[in-house]
Structures are given as structure tokens and as C-alpha cells.
Design a protein around this motif. Structure first.
Motif, short mmCIF file in Angstrom:
data_model
loop_
_atom_site.label_atom_id
_atom_site.label_comp_id
_atom_site.label_asym_id
_atom_site.label_seq_id
_atom_site.Cartn_x
_atom_site.Cartn_y
_atom_site.Cartn_z
N MET A 108 -6.37 7.84 -4.63
CA MET A 108 -7.29 6.87 -5.21
C MET A 108 -8.62 6.89 -4.47
O MET A 108 -9.69 6.77 -5.08
CB MET A 108 -6.67 5.47 -5.19
CG MET A 108 -5.47 5.31 -6.12
SD MET A 108 -4.52 3.79 -5.81
CE MET A 108 -5.65 2.55 -6.45
N VAL A 109 -8.56 7.07 -3.16
CA VAL A 109 -9.78 7.19 -2.36
C VAL A 109 -10.45 8.53 -2.63
O VAL A 109 -11.67 8.61 -2.83
CB VAL A 109 -9.46 7.04 -0.86
CG1 VAL A 109 -10.67 7.40 0.00
CG2 VAL A 109 -9.00 5.61 -0.55
N LYS A 110 -9.67 9.60 -2.65
CA LYS A 110 -10.21 10.94 -2.84
C LYS A 110 -10.92 11.07 -4.19
O LYS A 110 -11.98 11.71 -4.27
CB LYS A 110 -9.08 11.98 -2.75
CG LYS A 110 -9.55 13.41 -2.91
CD LYS A 110 -8.43 14.40 -2.62
CE LYS A 110 -7.35 14.36 -3.66
NZ LYS A 110 -6.32 15.41 -3.46
N PHE A 111 -10.36 10.44 -5.22
CA PHE A 111 -10.96 10.53 -6.55
C PHE A 111 -12.10 9.54 -6.74
O PHE A 111 -12.73 9.52 -7.80
CB PHE A 111 -9.89 10.29 -7.62
CG PHE A 111 -8.79 11.31 -7.64
CD1 PHE A 111 -9.05 12.64 -7.35
CD2 PHE A 111 -7.49 10.94 -7.96
CE1 PHE A 111 -8.03 13.59 -7.36
CE2 PHE A 111 -6.47 11.88 -7.98
CZ PHE A 111 -6.74 13.20 -7.68
N GLY A 112 -12.36 8.71 -5.73
CA GLY A 112 -13.46 7.76 -5.83
C GLY A 112 -13.14 6.49 -6.58
O GLY A 112 -14.03 5.76 -7.00
N LEU A 122 0.82 -1.21 0.00
CA LEU A 122 0.00 0.00 0.00
C LEU A 122 0.85 1.26 0.00
O LEU A 122 0.43 2.30 -0.51
CB LEU A 122 -0.94 0.01 1.21
CG LEU A 122 -1.98 -1.11 1.26
CD1 LEU A 122 -2.77 -1.04 2.56
CD2 LEU A 122 -2.93 -1.02 0.05
N LYS A 123 2.06 1.18 0.56
CA LYS A 123 2.93 2.35 0.60
C LYS A 123 3.42 2.73 -0.80
O LYS A 123 3.82 3.87 -1.02
CB LYS A 123 4.13 2.08 1.52
CG LYS A 123 3.74 1.89 2.98
CD LYS A 123 4.96 1.64 3.85
CE LYS A 123 4.58 1.45 5.31
NZ LYS A 123 5.76 1.17 6.16
N GLU A 124 3.40 1.79 -1.73
CA GLU A 124 3.82 2.09 -3.10
C GLU A 124 2.72 2.82 -3.87
O GLU A 124 3.02 3.54 -4.83
CB GLU A 124 4.17 0.79 -3.84
CG GLU A 124 5.30 -0.01 -3.24
CD GLU A 124 5.58 -1.27 -4.04
OE1 GLU A 124 5.59 -1.18 -5.29
OE2 GLU A 124 5.77 -2.33 -3.43
N ASN A 135 -9.45 -1.20 7.72
CA ASN A 135 -8.49 -2.28 7.94
C ASN A 135 -7.56 -2.36 6.74
O ASN A 135 -8.00 -2.42 5.59
CB ASN A 135 -9.24 -3.61 8.13
CG ASN A 135 -8.32 -4.77 8.43
OD1 ASN A 135 -7.51 -5.15 7.59
ND2 ASN A 135 -8.45 -5.33 9.61
N LYS A 136 -6.26 -2.36 6.97
CA LYS A 136 -5.30 -2.33 5.87
C LYS A 136 -5.35 -3.58 5.01
O LYS A 136 -5.07 -3.52 3.80
CB LYS A 136 -3.88 -2.10 6.41
CG LYS A 136 -3.65 -0.70 6.95
CD LYS A 136 -2.20 -0.46 7.31
CE LYS A 136 -2.00 0.98 7.77
NZ LYS A 136 -0.59 1.25 8.12
N THR A 137 -5.69 -4.70 5.60
CA THR A 137 -5.82 -5.92 4.80
C THR A 137 -6.95 -5.80 3.81
O THR A 137 -6.84 -6.19 2.65
CB THR A 137 -6.04 -7.14 5.72
OG1 THR A 137 -5.00 -7.21 6.69
CG2 THR A 137 -6.03 -8.42 4.90
N TYR A 138 -8.07 -5.23 4.27
CA TYR A 138 -9.19 -4.97 3.37
C TYR A 138 -8.80 -3.96 2.29
O TYR A 138 -9.27 -4.03 1.16
CB TYR A 138 -10.41 -4.47 4.14
CG TYR A 138 -11.16 -5.54 4.88
CD1 TYR A 138 -12.01 -6.41 4.20
CD2 TYR A 138 -11.04 -5.69 6.26
CE1 TYR A 138 -12.71 -7.40 4.86
CE2 TYR A 138 -11.74 -6.68 6.93
CZ TYR A 138 -12.58 -7.53 6.23
OH TYR A 138 -13.27 -8.51 6.89
N GLN A 139 -7.92 -3.00 2.66
CA GLN A 139 -7.48 -2.02 1.67
C GLN A 139 -6.66 -2.68 0.57
O GLN A 139 -6.78 -2.32 -0.60
CB GLN A 139 -6.67 -0.92 2.34
CG GLN A 139 -6.47 0.32 1.47
CD GLN A 139 -7.77 1.08 1.27
OE1 GLN A 139 -8.33 1.63 2.22
NE2 GLN A 139 -8.26 1.12 0.04
N VAL A 140 -5.84 -3.66 0.95
CA VAL A 140 -5.09 -4.43 -0.05
C VAL A 140 -6.05 -5.11 -1.00
O VAL A 140 -5.90 -5.06 -2.22
CB VAL A 140 -4.18 -5.47 0.64
CG1 VAL A 140 -3.59 -6.42 -0.41
CG2 VAL A 140 -3.05 -4.79 1.40
#
Length: 381
Positions: free
Chosen positions: A119-123, A111-113, A130-135
Motif C-alpha cells: 500500500m505504501v509502495k503503490f502510493g 496492521l499485520k492483516e 510510528n505504528k499508531t500513526y500508520q493505523v
């Protein structure tokens, strides 16, 4: 007919909201019914014809509910075969998801890359607590099953593209932008590419440079190009993505022109559009063309020079521009008259004169149209 949905307007439901922390075991449902009826495991075994060992494993959800078992449970405990089979399928799905999330924990550093915040801001993706869910959310965005697959499909081709130091530093951000372009293009229904139709479309788009309102010229440009087999899309560039535009072939019969909307003025926007159109018209279908800010040579010097010449001469034919230069008068009145003759925007003439150092970059900028794109008002940087 084009059909495009702005991703920024979609409210994504969080994966964490969709996935419960607990796992509903089919065996718990069976056990609840047994308790309500005052039955023991031996009673269920006798009525179903299953062994007591098998019933014990069912109650522990250690064995699956098969079609045959579901048919027995329907007769003995009630409900339907579909209910019992669905209960088992949901359990297996939840179990697989839990195991998948556990495996994805090792991918959290990935996620750091990525430019996740943008990506979230632009929708483009949902914000996951949870970071795993973000992956998982980011893998779904790229339509890949693993980080290794992402590197093969998106990261490596971008960072290795002509060994560009800029892309080597910002490859992940560029890959996110390119992927969003693909997703937007998927929603545009295009006819099969036709060279003659695209040439006619470009001639009509050239006259649209006089239209000052993006809400009018963008849909019309998109429709004209879609009818000729070219999807035209625009999306903001995330931080670390120094790209003004891109062109590529999505299929042998569908091309993509992708603009980053970095150009605030009409001269930059239209030059970028016709530059990318030049790649579609003049160059092969196997390459992806990325145009970097502040890099006039681009990643393919010969092709970029050809695309520059295509845009320059298509917007203002060289012989007619030479006649204008020969007059030696670059005033508001003369530029307005020349632009009207050419049926193009004033800003395009001003930008051309500035680029060729015939006038200062600070001169007559008020003749350019300055745009504010939708993403800038909805998602201010």
C-alpha cells in the motif's frame, strides 16, 4: 470528461510530520503575556471581571476559552477574539488527537492483516514511522473511523463472499485493492449509466484492441465508458490479492470496472475487461463480482460463465470463429488475416485458440502484445 490522478504520483505528507509531539496550551500564552507585563493572576481577574479561580484554571488550560472569555481577553491582553478562539480550538484538536492515538495503540496488530508495504509502495498510503500513526493512516485510506467499522464495511463482506477459501485467507489484501478502486473511481466524472451508450462504447473499445500503446487506448477506453456511466480504473494488486478484475455498481447510476493489471498480454487484458463489462450488462446492481486468478468458475459460477461467454463472443463471434476453425489452418498468416477481418488484435485470436486447445500455449505467443504498466516501472516488485 474523466479526471483521474495517479495516487502513486502524490507525495503524501506523514501524519507524524503534521502532528507535533507537544501540545500548545492556551494558558501558556496567557501566562507569557502576564509575565511580560509584570501582572499577577489577580490583576488579570480584576481587569477581566473573572474570578481568580477561573483565571487560575485558564492558565492551567483546565477550562476552555469561550467566546465571552475571548472577548474579554481581546480587550485586556490584545489580539482578536478569533485569535483566542482559534488558539483554544487548536488545543482541543491536539488534545483529541493525542487521546485518539492513545486509543489506537490497541489496534496496532491490525496492521499485520493489511498489505501495508505494498500500500505504501503503490502510493495508496503514507509510510508512518510510528505504528499508531500508520493505523490512523490506514483508517483514513478506508474512510472508516475504527477497525470494527473496517471489518463490517470491507473485511467481512469479502471473506464471506460465497465462502471462498481463497478470500478467507486473503480478504484484507483484496479489501485494500477494492478500496483503491473505489477511490480511483471517485475521481472519474461519469454521465448517468445508459445501457445503449455503453453498448456503443463497447463496440468502439473493441476496435481499440488493435492499439498497442496503453498510453493511448487506456484514456480513450476510460472516456468512452465514462460517457456511458461506467468508471474504468486499473491498479496493481498487492501481495495476497489473487484478483484479475472486479465489477460492481458504486451507485444506481455509476458502475465500476476495475482491472488489476495482472495480465501482461493483450489477450488477457481485453478478455478481462469484456468479462467485467459482461457483469455490468447482464447482471444485477446488488452484487460485487470478483474474478480470481486460476478459478475459472469464479465465485458465482452461473454469472461467471455468462460473463465469460459475453467476453468470448463479443471479441470473436462464435459463428465466425467456427468458420475459422473449420479451415483448420492456424498459422501466422491465417491468424493475421482472420484478426484483420474481425478488426481485433492478433493476440486475442491466439489466446482464444490456446484456451480452446487448438494450438499449444507455447505457440505464436510472439503475436501477443506484452505490456509494462506504469506501476511496474515506478514501483518494481
Amino acid at each position: 470528461m474523466t479526471k483521474q490522478v495517479s495516487s502513486a504520483s502524490v507525495r503524501y505528507q506523514s501524519l507524524a510530520e503534521l502532528t507535533p509531539d507537544w501540545i500548545a496550551k492556551p494558558g501558556d500564552t496567557i501566562n507569557d503575556i502576564l509575565q511580560e507585563r509584570g501582572w499577577k493572576q489577580a490583576d488579570l481577574a480584576r481587569r477581566t471581571g473573572l474570578s481568580t479561580k477561573h483565571v487560575n484554571q485558564l492558565l492551567k488550560s483546565a477550562v476552555p476559552i469561550t467566546q465571552d472569555t475571548a472577548a474579554k481577553l481581546e480587550k485586556v491582553l490584545g489580539s482578536t477574539v478569533r485569535f483566542w478562539v482559534t488558539l483554544e480550538a487548536q488545543y482541543q484538536e491536539q488534545l483529541a488527537r493525542k487521546q485518539e492515538l492513545k486509543a489506537l495503540e490497541t489496534d496496532i496488530p491490525w496492521l499485520k492483516e493489511l498489505p501495508v508495504n505494498d500500500m505504501v509502495k503503490f502510493g495508496w498510503v503514507a509510510k508512518e514511522p510510528n505504528k499508531t500513526y500508520q493505523v490512523l493512516e490506514c483508517l483514513k485510506f478506508y474512510a472508516v473511523s475504527s477497525v470494527d467499522a473496517w471489518r463490517t464495511t470491507y473485511s467481512t463482506p469479502v471473506t464471506a463472499y460465497r465462502a471462498s477459501p481463497t478470500l478467507a485467507r486473503n480478504g484484507a489484501a483484496v479489501s485494500a485493492w477494492l478500496r483503491q478502486g473505489e477511490k480511483l473511481a471517485d475521481s472519474i466524472i461519469c454521465a448517468e449509466y445508459d445501457e445503449n451508450k455503453f453498448a456503443k462504447a463497447l463496440a468502439q473499445v473493441r476496435t481499440l484492441t488493435n492499439e498497442r500503446d496503453p498510453n493511448l487506448f487506456i484514456p480513450r477506453t476510460r472516456q468512452l465508458c465514462a460517457d456511458a456511466g461506467v468508471a474504468v480504473v486499473m491498479a496493481p494488486a498487492p501481495r495476497g490479492c489473487p484478483v484479475s478484475g472486479a465489477a460492481k455498481w458504486l451507485t444506481p447510476t455509476k458502475a465500476l470496472i476495475f482491472l488489476s493489471a495482472r495480465g501482461k498480454s493483450d489477450d488477457k487484458l481485453w478478455f478481462t475487461f469484456f468479462h467485467e463489462a459482461g457483469h455490468i450488462v447482464k447482471h444485477g446492481k446488488s452484487l460485487t463480482f470478483l474474478d480470481l486468478l486460476g478459478d475459472d468458475s469464479g465465485l458465482n459460477p452461473r454469472e461467471e460463465a455468462e460473463a465469460d461467454a459475453f467476453a468470448r463472443d463479443y471479441l470473436i463471434p462464435q459463428d465466425q470463429f467456427n468458420q475459422f476453425l473449420a479451415a483448420g489452418q492456424f498459422t501466422r498468416i491465417s491468424i493475421t488475416r482472420f484478426a484483420k477481418q474481425q478488426q481485433i488484435a492478433l493476440g486475442i485470436v491466439v489466446g482464444r485458440l490456446q484456451h480452446e486447445k487448438k494450438i499449444l500455449y507455447s505457440y505464436l505467443n510472439e503475436l501477443k502484445v506484452k505490456y509494462q504498466w506504469p506501476h511496474e516501472s515506478e514501483n518494481s516488485a
